[in-house]
Design a protein around this motif. Structure first.
Motif, mmCIF file in Angstrom:
data_model
loop_
_atom_site.group_PDB
_atom_site.id
_atom_site.type_symbol
_atom_site.label_atom_id
_atom_site.label_comp_id
_atom_site.label_asym_id
_atom_site.label_seq_id
_atom_site.Cartn_x
_atom_site.Cartn_y
_atom_site.Cartn_z
ATOM 1 N N UNK A 54 3.983 8.222 -3.904
ATOM 2 C CA UNK A 54 4.450 8.888 -5.116
ATOM 3 C C UNK A 54 3.422 8.643 -6.223
ATOM 4 N N UNK A 55 2.802 9.703 -6.713
ATOM 5 C CA UNK A 55 1.778 9.531 -7.732
ATOM 6 C C UNK A 55 2.001 10.497 -8.895
ATOM 7 N N UNK A 56 1.816 9.971 -10.119
ATOM 8 C CA UNK A 56 1.959 10.814 -11.290
ATOM 9 C C UNK A 56 1.782 10.025 -12.568
ATOM 10 N N UNK A 57 1.991 10.659 -13.672
ATOM 11 C CA UNK A 57 1.804 10.031 -14.960
ATOM 12 C C UNK A 57 2.904 8.992 -15.242
ATOM 13 N N UNK A 58 2.514 8.016 -16.043
ATOM 14 C CA UNK A 58 3.456 7.001 -16.555
ATOM 15 C C UNK A 58 4.224 6.353 -15.402
ATOM 16 N N UNK A 59 5.549 6.331 -15.494
ATOM 17 C CA UNK A 59 6.366 5.632 -14.495
ATOM 18 C C UNK A 59 6.967 6.582 -13.460
ATOM 19 N N UNK A 60 6.259 7.668 -13.169
ATOM 20 C CA UNK A 60 6.742 8.672 -12.215
ATOM 21 C C UNK A 60 7.124 8.060 -10.874
ATOM 22 N N UNK A 61 6.249 7.222 -10.326
ATOM 23 C CA UNK A 61 6.494 6.619 -9.022
ATOM 24 C C UNK A 61 7.799 5.819 -9.006
ATOM 25 N N UNK A 62 8.003 5.000 -10.024
ATOM 26 C CA UNK A 62 9.216 4.179 -10.095
ATOM 27 C C UNK A 62 10.465 5.042 -10.237
ATOM 28 N N UNK A 67 0.798 -1.223 0.000
ATOM 29 C CA UNK A 67 0.000 0.000 0.000
ATOM 30 C C UNK A 67 0.836 1.282 0.000
ATOM 31 N N UNK A 68 2.182 1.156 0.001
ATOM 32 C CA UNK A 68 3.034 2.338 -0.070
ATOM 33 C C UNK A 68 3.941 2.229 -1.294
ATOM 34 N N UNK A 69 4.214 3.370 -1.899
ATOM 35 C CA UNK A 69 5.111 3.387 -3.053
ATOM 36 C C UNK A 69 6.563 3.287 -2.618
ATOM 37 N N UNK A 70 6.824 3.619 -1.370
ATOM 38 C CA UNK A 70 8.158 3.450 -0.801
ATOM 39 C C UNK A 70 8.029 3.305 0.706
ATOM 40 N N UNK A 71 8.981 2.634 1.306
ATOM 41 C CA UNK A 71 9.031 2.538 2.769
ATOM 42 C C UNK A 71 10.451 2.187 3.166
ATOM 43 N N UNK A 72 10.840 2.651 4.330
ATOM 44 C CA UNK A 72 12.193 2.361 4.781
ATOM 45 C C UNK A 72 12.562 3.126 6.028
ATOM 46 N N UNK A 73 13.834 3.009 6.417
ATOM 47 C CA UNK A 73 14.343 3.629 7.624
ATOM 48 C C UNK A 73 15.852 3.762 7.529
#
Length: 542
Positions: free
Chosen positions: A244-252, A212-218
């Motif tokens: 992270x949300x946006x067009x195409x592969x923005x999140x990646x 449910x998260x586009x990234x996570x860490x510590x």
């Protein structure tokens, strides 16, 4: 660019001290306003909602940083940073009209609320686990990892750390240590992999895979002598989720370039002595640099017509370390000097950001620097719920928890204000107050706080206590104290000064209440007098 807590007077003060040369240069080159008024209440979430929409809290619905929503259980509070705005923000309206917009860490820009999302958005997914200090308990390991990485003559041992992540209690970190003259340590989230070598003297990023998260860490950091496994500890920083949300592969692309969304600070760990001031500042600088780098990357890569981004550093430091008034507990010259160094660091961080952004300006860029509010010194903590309990309007059970079946009113406090909600039958989930009794209960609430005196000995004669400090702060030999006129008392005086801590008490009977009236507003609104802070769960009123 929004700098939380960067009040006009403080900005002028630190420019005069030479701590903010970039802001001073920017001010000389740009147009700036001095005659302005923030919204009521001037907390972070309501203020940023107003910046984004041009509307007051009565319209946006963001009436506080935290508030109670109708139909929910008492104490089941809502965050003002994650709610859908009642008015379309400018980045969404511009997007609807064909413009490309972006937001980075800006309050009230959560892209999960599709009705208020920009074209590209980077937002905190919240704290998944608080920071902690773990004792590393090693035991011998003889599996494929040891045989894969080490020679047969070198043994390995392992320590397992469990992260306290809600809904994901099985998330663990596996720390391998070589048993040799100069040991090496490795960390992994997979018990079958060796992982990455740990840098002994520096912070180490650990990427997690939380649904449910586009990234996570510590971030982690070792504590102790690695040559001796006894007493070796690992500081585990705050575990964060990112959206992270946006067009195409923005999140990646954002995840690939910048990794997970970092914690804005490690205040809890510093306050408890778990990490040093230097380490605390490193964590704060890491977040500030991350927001700047991500924002500039989006600016140059996606060329948005409108870009909003946000820095909380000054607000955090002032809330925790602002020590300038003689009425404040712990006030003395040594403490003031120490805390002033902390605060000066935060203003220096802001100035570094301004310099970086200014250097990256293009000729057709229009850069607007804004802030939501300033801060003032706090000397006394209030608890409206204690006052409601004294008035018989709030009842607790044997375990000290609020008993909804007997409670007529409950306060949701944040900063210097509080919303008080009548536990109205038919409106609240466990309402007990009949509609016919609403006006009476509201009046009882108002009466509980009207002309409510508080006796406080926390005052000193500023001519004795404040003058040396203000001379030091301003770098002057002779300084006339221009703060509030405190009573001519010492800390050890047997006299007590009576003050009224609740400066504003509004209900729907007051015309001013309309400026904040919304389905999320309390039935009674309180605002504290200067120097007072409200806490909903304080055990005592002072």
């Amino acid at each position: 660019m929004s700098f939380d807590g960067l009040g006009y007077m403080d900005a002028q003060h630190y420019m005069n001290k030479g701590i903010m040369p970039n802001l001073q240069e920017f001010q000389q080159e740009a147009a700036y306003a001095t005659d302005f008024v923030t919204v009521m209440p001037s907390l972070t979430a309501p203020s940023h909602a107003a910046m984004a929409t041009g509307a007051r809290p009565a319209a946006t619905g963001i009436v506080s940083n935290e508030f109670h929503s109708q139909g929910k259980k008492l104490k089941d509070d809502q965050s003002g940073f994650s709610q859908t705005l009642g008015v379309t923000p400018i980045w969404k309206e511009a997007k609807n009209q064909g413009k490309v917009t972006a937001t980075v860490a800006f309050p009230d820009s959560n892209p999960n609320n599709s009705s208020s999302s920009a074209t590209y958005a980077v937002y905190s997914g919240g704290t998944l686990a608080e920071s902690a200090l773990h004792d590393l308990k090693f035991s011998s390991v003889k599996d494929e990892r040891a045989r894969h990485l080490f020679s047969k003559s070198i043994e390995a041992e392992e320590a397992v750390v469990t992260l306290d992540i809600k809904d994901y209690p099985t998330q663990q970190l596996f720390v391998l240590r070589t048993v040799e003259k100069q040991p090496k340590l490795y960390i992994s989230t997979d018990p079958n992999n060796v992982g990455e070598e740990i840098s002994v003297d520096d912070w180490n990023a650990v990427v997690l895979d939380i649904p449910y998260f586009d990234s996570s860490g510590l971030y982690i950091k070792l504590k102790g002598d690695i040559s001796k496994k006894e007493g070796l500890q690992m500081f585990q920083g705050t575990v964060m989720g990112g959206i992270y949300r946006g067009r195409d592969d923005f999140s990646k692309k954002i995840e690939s370039e910048f990794g997970f969304y970092p914690a804005a600070d490690e205040l809890k760990a510093f306050s408890s002595g778990t990490i040093t001031r230097e380490e605390y500042e490193q964590a704060g600088e890491r977040f500030t640099d991350w927001v700047t780098d991500v924002s500039l990357y989006i600016k140059y890569t996606y060329r948005p017509d409108l870009l909003f981004y946000y820095y909380p550093t000054v607000d955090t430091e002032l809330h925790e370390f602002l020590l300038r008034e003689p009425a404040q507990p712990g006030y003395d010259l040594a403490a003031v000097q120490e805390k002033e160094k902390y605060v000066s660091w935060a203003f220096g961080q802001v100035d570094k950001v301004i310099g970086s952004i200014k250097r990256n300006q293009k000729s057709d860029d229009h850069l607007l620097l804004i802030s939501d509010h300033g801060l003032e010194p706090i000397h006394t903590r209030l608890s409206p719920n204690v006052e409601l309990e004294k008035a018989g309007l709030l009842v607790k059970d044997k375990e000290g928890k609020i008993d909804s079946s007997k409670t007529k009113a409950y306060a949701e406090a944040s900063g210097t204000l509080a919303h008080i909600y009548v536990n109205l039958k038919g409106r609240e989930k466990q309402g007990i107050v009949e509609p016919s009794e609403f006006d009476q209960v509201t009046q009882e609430i108002v009466s509980a706080f009207t002309n409510r005196p508080v006796f406080s000995p926390l005052y000193r004669d500023p001519r004795k206590a404040a003058n040396p400090v203000f001379k030091w702060l301003n770098g002057k030999k002779d300084t006339v104290y221009k703060g509030k006129a405190y009573p001519n008392l010492t800390m050890f005086s047997s006299d007590q000064e009576e003050v009224t801590p609740y400066e504003v008490i509004w209900s729907d009977k007051d015309d001013e209440y309309a400026s904040i009236s919304n389905g999320n507003s309390g039935d009674v609104f309180l605002s504290a007098a200067p120097g007072f802070l409200m806490g909903k769960d304080a055990n005592i009123s002072l």
